[in-house]
Design a protein around this motif. Structure first.
Motif, PDB file in Angstrom:
ATOM      1  N   LEU A 304       0.866  -1.179   0.000  1.00 20.36           N
ATOM      2  CA  LEU A 304       0.000   0.000   0.000  1.00 20.36           C
ATOM      3  C   LEU A 304       0.902   1.227   0.000  1.00 20.36           C
ATOM      4  O   LEU A 304       1.534   1.558   1.004  1.00 20.36           O
ATOM      5  N   VAL A 306       1.711   5.064   0.037  1.00 23.60           N
ATOM      6  CA  VAL A 306       1.069   6.255   0.602  1.00 23.60           C
ATOM      7  C   VAL A 306       2.042   7.427   0.522  1.00 23.60           C
ATOM      8  O   VAL A 306       3.261   7.249   0.559  1.00 23.60           O
ATOM      9  N   PRO A 309       1.374   8.850   5.886  1.00 23.05           N
ATOM     10  CA  PRO A 309       0.813   7.760   6.696  1.00 23.05           C
ATOM     11  C   PRO A 309      -0.525   8.162   7.311  1.00 23.05           C
ATOM     12  O   PRO A 309      -0.680   9.285   7.814  1.00 23.05           O
ATOM     13  N   GLN A 316      -8.941   6.090   6.430  1.00 24.73           N
ATOM     14  CA  GLN A 316      -7.729   5.596   5.781  1.00 24.73           C
ATOM     15  C   GLN A 316      -7.009   4.573   6.660  1.00 24.73           C
ATOM     16  O   GLN A 316      -6.539   3.542   6.183  1.00 24.73           O
ATOM     17  N   HIS A 317      -6.932   4.878   7.939  1.00 28.44           N
ATOM     18  CA  HIS A 317      -6.288   3.952   8.880  1.00 28.44           C
ATOM     19  C   HIS A 317      -7.116   2.684   9.014  1.00 28.44           C
ATOM     20  O   HIS A 317      -6.567   1.578   9.177  1.00 28.44           O
ATOM     21  N   LEU A 320      -6.205   0.436   6.132  1.00 24.53           N
ATOM     22  CA  LEU A 320      -4.898  -0.172   6.371  1.00 24.53           C
ATOM     23  C   LEU A 320      -5.004  -1.307   7.375  1.00 24.53           C
ATOM     24  O   LEU A 320      -4.455  -2.404   7.171  1.00 24.53           O
ATOM     25  N   ARG A 321      -5.738  -1.079   8.444  1.00 24.23           N
ATOM     26  CA  ARG A 321      -5.900  -2.101   9.482  1.00 24.23           C
ATOM     27  C   ARG A 321      -6.655  -3.317   8.949  1.00 24.23           C
ATOM     28  O   ARG A 321      -6.274  -4.459   9.221  1.00 24.23           O
ATOM     29  N   GLU A 324      -4.463  -5.434   6.629  1.00 22.05           N
ATOM     30  CA  GLU A 324      -3.519  -6.235   7.413  1.00 22.05           C
ATOM     31  C   GLU A 324      -4.199  -7.427   8.059  1.00 22.05           C
ATOM     32  O   GLU A 324      -3.661  -8.549   8.051  1.00 22.05           O
ATOM     33  N   MET A 338       3.125  -1.414   4.110  1.00 25.75           N
ATOM     34  CA  MET A 338       2.838  -0.043   3.704  1.00 25.75           C
ATOM     35  C   MET A 338       4.150   0.621   3.299  1.00 25.75           C
ATOM     36  O   MET A 338       5.143   0.547   4.017  1.00 25.75           O
ATOM     37  N   HIS A 340       5.892   4.139   2.374  1.00 23.23           N
ATOM     38  CA  HIS A 340       5.706   5.587   2.489  1.00 23.23           C
ATOM     39  C   HIS A 340       6.702   6.309   1.593  1.00 23.23           C
ATOM     40  O   HIS A 340       7.908   6.092   1.686  1.00 23.23           O
ATOM     41  N   PHE A 365      -4.363   6.237  -1.655  1.00 19.61           N
ATOM     42  CA  PHE A 365      -3.343   5.198  -1.652  1.00 19.61           C
ATOM     43  C   PHE A 365      -3.278   4.590  -3.044  1.00 19.61           C
ATOM     44  O   PHE A 365      -4.200   4.730  -3.846  1.00 19.61           O
TER      45      PHE A 365
END
Length: 562
Positions: A304, A306, A309, A316-317, A320-321, A324, A338, A340, A365
Motif C-alpha cells: 500500500l 502512501v 501515513p 484511511q487507517h 490499512l488495518r 492487514e 505499507m 511511504h 493510496f
C-alpha cells in the motif's frame, strides 16, 4: 518491314564482329536494367515512442529510412540501417549505433515474446526507460520475426564483415503532430443509504498501457489487472447495494482514467472538473479515501503506497488495518506492507496515481504487488498475455517478464473486497471475526470473469496514442460499468493547442521494404564500365573514317595469287 530488318541485323552480325559488339552491349544493358531486385520483402515495423511531456521531448524524432542494412558487428555503421535481434540486443550495441550516426536501427522481436528466456526479458525491460529517457534523432523500429525477415537478417549478418552483397531497407514516412487526440475517463457510482452527507470511497484504475513502442504495448499486468479488479469489485458491491439489508452508508465511486502513463493526465483533468467546478462535482462530499489499483496480477506480496501515513481513527487507517487483518487471517502466505514515499513535485512525472489526489489534499493510496514505482514491469512491451505461466512451468521454463497469474489476481481481488466490506460495514467494531469470509458461494470472486476481462484488454495494444474517441476499449468499458453502476459518464480530455502538456506524434506503424542488392562498389564498377564504353563510342564516331578503313582492311579477304 520486320523481316527486312531481321535480315539486315543477321547479315551485320555474320560479317562484322566489331559492329556486333557495339550493338549487342547496349541491347544487353537495356534488357537487364528493368529486372526486379532480388529477395524483396515487405514487413510491418513499429516505431519507437515519440511524444512531448511538459515540454520535454522523448523517444525517436525521425522516421526517414532509405539506407543499406548492416548488422551491429560491422565496423562502419554510419548511414547504415543496423539490424539486430532481441537475443543479441544490448545497450552497448545500441549506443554504438547511435554514436556512429547510423541511418536507423531495427530490432527484431520474436512473435511470442513471453517465451523468451527470463534474463533476456529482464535485461530488455530495464533498458526500455533508458532508450526513452532522451530524444533520439536516429529512427528506431521494432519488427516481429518471421522466416523471410530472419533470412534477411542472416544474409546481412553474413555479408557485413565481408561487405559483399547487402540488404537495403526503405521506408520514408511523414511525421505529424497529433496533440489534439483526446484522453478519456469514465466514472460511475453506487449511492449509499442513510442520508445525503455520506462519506465517499473512490476506486480508481487507469486503462492505458505503455512501452518502448506504442503498437506493442498491451499492458497485461500494468494495468489490465487493475481494470479487471475494478470491474469485479463493481460487480460484487453492486449486488450488495441492491438489497436493503446490505445497502451500506457509503457512496462508492468508480473511476477509470486515461493518460495514466502520461503523468495521469486523465485523473488531473477529472480532479479539476470536480473540485474547481462545484456545480457538477462528484468530490465535494466527504471523501473517506481514494484507492488506486495498479499492477495487481502477480506477486507474493501487496504494498500500500502512501504519500502520508494515515492517522489512527480515520477511514484511511481503518482500510490499512483491515487489509492487514484480512491478509494475516485468511492469506498468511501473502506479505503485506505499507510503503511511504513523499510526493516530489520536482520530478517530471509522478510516481503513482494516488499522488494526483494527494496534491489536491485528498487522502489516497495505491495498492500494487510492486514495492517500487521504478520497476520496469510497469512500462514494458514484454507485459503481454500470449502464453500462460502454467504453460511455461509445464515446459520447464521460468515465467518470462511480467504476466498475469489468475490465481493471484483472484486472491488479491478478494483481499481488497473483504477489506473494503469490513470498512464499509464497520465489521471490526461490531465484533465480527477477522477470519470470517464475506464473499463466498454466490458472492465469490469469479476467476473466469477476471480472465475474460484481461484477455479482452490484452487482445489489442492500449497505448494512449492509439485510443481515440471511437476506441472500442473505452466503449466496452463504459458498457461494462453501466451493467453494475449508475450515472456512468464518459468525459474527454484534450491538450491545450497553445501550450499543450502532452504532444503525441503519429506514423507509429508502417510498412518497410527490404531488398537484397549489390554493394556500392558494384555500382561504381558498373558506372566506370558504362563511362568507358561511352568514351569508346564517342571516339569511334569522331574518327569513323579511320575506324572504317581499319575495319575494311581487317575484314577484306586477301586476293588470291596464282
Amino acid at each position: 518491314m520486320f523481316e527486312e530488318a531481321s535480315e539486315v541485323f543477321d547479315n551485320m552480325f555474320k560479317t562484322s564482329f566489331p559492329l556486333t559488339f557495339i550493338v549487342f552491349i547496349p541491347a544487353v544493358l537495356i534488357l537487364v536494367s528493368p529486372l526486379p531486385a532480388d529477395a524483396a520483402h515487405e514487413f510491418t515495423v513499429y516505431r519507437m515512442q515519440q511524444y512531448d511531456l511538459q515540454g520535454q521531448p522523448y523517444g525517436t524524432r525521425n522516421a526517414i529510412l532509405n539506407t543499406e542494412a548492416r548488422s551491429v558487428e560491422a565496423e562502419v555503421l554510419s548511414r547504415r540501417c543496423v539490424i539486430m535481434r532481441l537475443v543479441d540486443f544490448s545497450y552497448e550495441k545500441y549506443q554504438k549505433a547511435l554514436r556512429q550516426s547510423a541511418g536507423a536501427v531495427v530490432i527484431i522481436l520474436p512473435k511470442n515474446m513471453s517465451t523468451m528466456p527470463q534474463d533476456i526479458v529482464q535485461q530488455f525491460m530495464e533498458l526500455e526507460p533508458e532508450m526513452l529517457a532522451t530524444e533520439t534523432i536516429v529512427p528506431v523500429y521494432f519488427a516481429l520475426e518471421d522466416e523471410e525477415l530472419l533470412s534477411i537478417y542472416t544474409q546481412t549478418l553474413t555479408s557485413s564483415p565481408t561487405q559483399g552483397s547487402s540488404t537495403a531497407a526503405e521506408g520514408v514516412h511523414v511525421l505529424d503532430r497529433a496533440h489534439s487526440r483526446s484522453k478519456k475517463y469514465l466514472s460511475g457510482r453506487l449511492a449509499g443509504v442513510g442520508g445525503e452527507d455520506l462519506p465517499t470511497i473512490v476506486l480508481v484504475a487507469h486503462y492505458d498501457a505503455f512501452g518502448v513502442a506504442p503498437w506493442l504495448s498491451y499492458g497485461a499486468d500494468s494495468n489490465g489487472s487493475g481494470v479487471s479488479m475494478l470491474l469485479e469489485l463493481a460487480r460484487l458491491f453492486s449486488r450488495l447495494y441492491t438489497y436493503k439489508r446490505t445497502h451500506a452508508g457509503y457512496n462508492l465511486l468508480f473511476f477509470v482514467s486515461g493518460g495514466g502513463k502520461f503523468n495521469y493526465q486523465g485523473t488531473k483533468r477529472w480532479l479539476e472538473d470536480n473540485l474547481d467546478h462545484t456545480d457538477s462535482s462528484l468530490l465535494q462530499d466527504n471523501v473517506a479515501f481514494v484507492l488506486c489499483l495498479d499492477t495487481l496480477g502477480n506477486g507474493d506480496g501487496l504494498h500500500l503506497h502512501v504519500s502520508k501515513p494515515p492517522k489512527e481513527g480515520t477511514p484511511q487507517h481503518a482500510l490499512l488495518r483491515e487489509l492487514e487483518s484480512v491478509v494475516a487471517s485468511q492469506y498468511p502466505e501473502l506479505k503485506f506492507s505499507m510503503v511511504h514515499k513523499k510526493i516530489n513535485l520536482a520530478d517530471d512525472t509522478l510516481a503513482w496515481e494516488h499522488e494526483r489526489f494527494g496534491i489536491r489534499r485528498l487522502p489516497a493510496f495505491t495498492l500494487s504487488h510492486l514495492p517500487s514505482h521504478r520497476l520496469a514491469e510497469r512500462s514494458s512491451i514484454m507485459d503481454v498475455r500470449s502464453v500462460s505461466p502454467s504453460s511455461r512451468h509445464g515446459a520447464g521454463l521460468p515465467p518470462a517478464g511480467p504476466h498475469v497469474d489468475l490465481r493471484k489476481l483472484s486472491r488479491n481481488t478478494k483481499v481488497v473486497a473483504e477489506a473494503l466490506a469490513r470498512v464499509i460495514y464497520n465489521l471490526t467494531e461490531k465484533g465480527v471475526p477477522e477470519d470470517l469470509q464475506i464473499f463466498t458461494e454466490q458472492m465469490q470472486v469469479q476467476e473466469e470473469q477476471l480472465s475474460s476481462v484481461v484477455d479482452w484488454l490484452t487482445a489489442q495494444p492500449r497505448a494512449a496514442q492509439l485510443l481515440d474517441k471511437d476506441s472500442s476499449v473505452v466503449s466496452t468499458l463504459e458498457h461494462q460499468l453501466g451493467r453494475y453502476l449508475k450515472d456512468v459518464k464518459r468525459h474527454y480530455v484534450k491538450a491545450d493547442k497553445r501550450d499543450p502538456e502532452f504532444v503525441f506524434y503519429d506514423q507509429l506503424k508502417q510498412q518497410m521494404n527490404a531488398y537484397r542488392v549489390k554493394p556500392a562498389i558494384f555500382d561504381l564498377l558498373l558506372a566506370f564500365c558504362i563511362a568507358a564504353y561511352l568514351g569508346v563510342m564517342y571516339l569511334a564516331i569522331q574518327n569513323f573514317g579511320l575506324l572504317y578503313s581499319v575495319i575494311r582492311k581487317v575484314t577484306q579477304p586477301k586476293a588470291k595469287t596464282h
